[in-house]
Design an enzyme around this catalytic site. Sequence first.
Site, PDB file in Angstrom:
ATOM      1  N   HIS B 261       0.770  -1.221  -0.197  1.00 42.14           N
ATOM      2  CA  HIS B 261      -0.047   0.115  -0.077  1.00 42.14           C
ATOM      3  C   HIS B 261       0.986   1.263   0.172  1.00 42.14           C
ATOM      4  CE1 HIS B 261      -3.339   2.340   1.459  1.00 42.14           C
ATOM      5  NE2 HIS B 261      -2.716   3.128   1.743  1.00 42.14           N
ATOM      6  N   GLU B 262       1.857   1.250   0.888  1.00 44.66           N
ATOM      7  CA  GLU B 262       2.663   2.462   0.958  1.00 44.66           C
ATOM      8  C   GLU B 262       3.350   2.682  -0.277  1.00 44.66           C
ATOM      9  OE1 GLU B 262       1.772   4.494   3.100  1.00 44.66           O
ATOM     10  OE2 GLU B 262       0.758   3.186   4.591  1.00 44.66           O
ATOM     11  N   GLU B 291      -4.711   8.075  -2.609  1.00 46.19           N
ATOM     12  CA  GLU B 291      -5.337   6.931  -2.115  1.00 46.19           C
ATOM     13  C   GLU B 291      -5.451   5.877  -3.307  1.00 46.19           C
ATOM     14  OE1 GLU B 291      -5.569   5.032   1.603  1.00 46.19           O
ATOM     15  OE2 GLU B 291      -4.758   6.704   1.102  1.00 46.19           O
TER      16      GLU B 291
END
Lengths: 498, 498
Positions: B261-262, B291
Amino acid sequence: MSRAYEQLQPYLERVQAFQTARILFEWDNETLAPKEAGPNTSRMVGVLSAEYFSVITDPQVKKLVKECEGEDLGQVEKAIVRELAEEIEKLEKVPAQEYREFSQLVSEGTRIWADARKNKDFHSFAPTLKKLVEYTKKFASYRAKEGQKLYDVLLNDYEKGFDMETLDKFFDTLKSQLVPFLKKVTDSGTEIRDDFLTGDYSEKDQEAIGRIFAEYVGFDFDRGVMAVSAHPFTTNLHNKDVRITTSYNRHVDDSLFSVIHESGHAIYEMGIPDELTQTLVGGGASMGMHESQSRFFENIIGRNQAFWVPVYKKLQEQFPSQLGDVSMDDFVKAINKVEPSLIRTQADELTYSLHVLIRYEIEKMIIEEDLDVEKLPQIWADKYEEYLGVRPKDVAEGVLQDIHWSQGSFGYFPSYALGSAFGAQLYHYMKGQMDFEGLLRAGEIRTIREFLREHIHRYGKLKTSRQMLKEVTGEDFNPQYYVDYLVEKYGELYKIAI
Amino acid sequence: MSRAYEQLQPYLERVQAFQTARILFEWDNETLAPKEAGPNTSRMVGVLSAEYFSVITDPQVKKLVKECEGEDLGQVEKAIVRELAEEIEKLEKVPAQEYREFSQLVSEGTRIWADARKNKDFHSFAPTLKKLVEYTKKFASYRAKEGQKLYDVLLNDYEKGFDMETLDKFFDTLKSQLVPFLKKVTDSGTEIRDDFLTGDYSEKDQEAIGRIFAEYVGFDFDRGVMAVSAHPFTTNLHNKDVRITTSYNRHVDDSLFSVIHESGHAIYEMGIPDELTQTLVGGGASMGMHESQSRFFENIIGRNQAFWVPVYKKLQEQFPSQLGDVSMDDFVKAINKVEPSLIRTQADELTYSLHVLIRYEIEKMIIEEDLDVEKLPQIWADKYEEYLGVRPKDVAEGVLQDIHWSQGSFGYFPSYALGSAFGAQLYHYMKGQMDFEGLLRAGEIRTIREFLREHIHRYGKLKTSRQMLKEVTGEDFNPQYYVDYLVEKYGELYKIAI
């Protein structure tokens, strides 16, 4: 209208904020930042430096500093104004444009130096070094008081009150006594085994024991952190955020004593009182006084037989296969083994100051005698042969080993030797006040540390190193204590009749 | 006289430097700084923030921005001036004194919130929350255009062009289709085993595999670093220094997917071109677009069966005792298991947006309907029960779980759900352009990444998220793709006839 001193506060706050940010960027760059970050980040650091410069040289600041002279200030306030006035004087005398050129040259200089060292090619660095010397001398000439020698201007930046006159005497003392003494040591025939210090010491175990010893000597991990960098160093954002680094290799003593050394620096900064931290006087008094504390912890405490009595077992437990069979006596001998060598940062306690002596003599020639820098490799090698009995086979292990000159730092080196001498003078005095070795044997480092905090750390920059030394020991700087300490310690270790 | 735009440059440079310093301090605080450093360091960060404020609100800057309107500027220059003008407007409309009070309240607020959460005591936080809401509404009212609703002012800060009208439709789509669909999933009787994801996964091994997967999806370790913090996040100093964090626990999927995700966030920032980085348009277009990229990498790529085909073996090799006997199919099912739960940050892909829906509905009530904050725990619990079928047993796992409101951030939450929907719309379009799953199976993530770089990342803030979405997919924002994606994926997994 409030007092001038109060009106200075917002300026001082900004000075502090820009400095703190610069320190954090530097720390980050040395310990963590990714490989390609450099140029973009440098640009930002450059802007912050320019902001710092513009606050310090703001005419309003100068005016307020002048007005402060007429105000009834306390001791701390006075010292802060004095530091600020000195910083203004230092920065305003150098034209901003020339300073920018110099900064640019320095940033290229360290890169060119690093390449030259890698390629063992002094000539690719010499033209840059020549320019760095020219700028340094020019800037010193802008700042010199009437009749003041240029090298004295530079020396004063690192150690107030230690000019060539004092340092000539200091280094003459070292040269005349330690060079012949070293000869006796190397001729003594005493063999010291230290092979067990090198081997399969894992980084993880070295880090674990490093943390144990940092804490044992007094590093407070609630107010500090420890990380890894190419070369060990200490830095701090303030008295509650003090940071040390080390690096790990196959020699366990390298990381162990670098951690104790940097802890000495850190304990100094952690000992700055809350009233002083985050002000212009909220740091160690000088380079030399800082080095006195780090080398005090490293050598006078850390390489002391008594130090190891309560804790050698801990080290053995961490490294059972490497040190389980090595007696404490053999270990302590090994960590004090004298071996004249070529690299200053790896030098033993006895030969260390001779490395500095060589640099002092050469810097004097560069700054005061217009030495042609092209001759440096030859002069360097000759001096190493004369004082230490070893000769570099190339410039990487010779004149190019230190980063300092490539950063335009001239006059910095003497502090390293002065620090050791300050420490020895303090040690001599402290032994009259307390059972120093008894405390070490009892694991009571706290008492020693508290003495240093009480008499040195808590003053920050309120006093100069020379003042403090005099006030604590009742005597002006006297290098003989240092020589006596070394001769006694190493005379015993190497069984030399004195 | 040079152009106004050129005269703006020194101001913009300072803005950039203060921001970069602030980011580094924040990173350092979250990842490394010692326990006691906080108050002293905060003071310095406060000074840097004040400097930032004073540059932005400098009358000369405003004058130059106005003058720029008459100049012939390129696309990038125009966008930079536009961003600056917006920032001026945002800061100058709020009186400095009120802003300071608010900042003070925020810094206390997060502490009070943390204590309240720990003690499961909403009432000790409610008065602070009430004040935070009052400030937020007051500030929004200063900035509202005529007739503009206050919550729309806040929403616009995070996602330009997404006001309540658009968001009501978006969340209605989610509510009307996903809530009943979730019911079908939980009633399906399909059991998915995921016990093997929890266990004795060492931090060292999790870090090793995290680095492998970060690199595999495209994180460039020459331009970024990975560290540990309490809650995972991404930050960056510029496009060549992008930093992610993760944290480690007994659930291997937590760290693995947080790293992916990061990395999605990081790849976005690494994809900002050199011409844009270190300018006001040198970052992701919006919270939602950011996001969209992180959740695209985490879910659409990372939780895709095809993704694991070439790499599941690597994971098994790292964890032979835990995953050696688990088939890839069982593993992929496990990482997609649906389980309605109470904590947003731990939610699965299907239920995630329902957590956000609840926050959106509540924020609207707080800002637009003067909801008494004392009623929040009750309303929160009721909505969780209604939409997710679970009810918090206390406020720690209820209304106090997120830090956002204690930081005075209202209007931020919707971006989380929008991001997922943006990603699904992009995914739908990309599948028409390339053999998406085929690329994943072949380990060709590069092609997918390059598409995102080419169509999204390289524009920085030159375009809004909505513009980009439209230009890439040929269609305005359409949340139906998101619902369809979820219903198809989870319908199949849970064997639900549609």
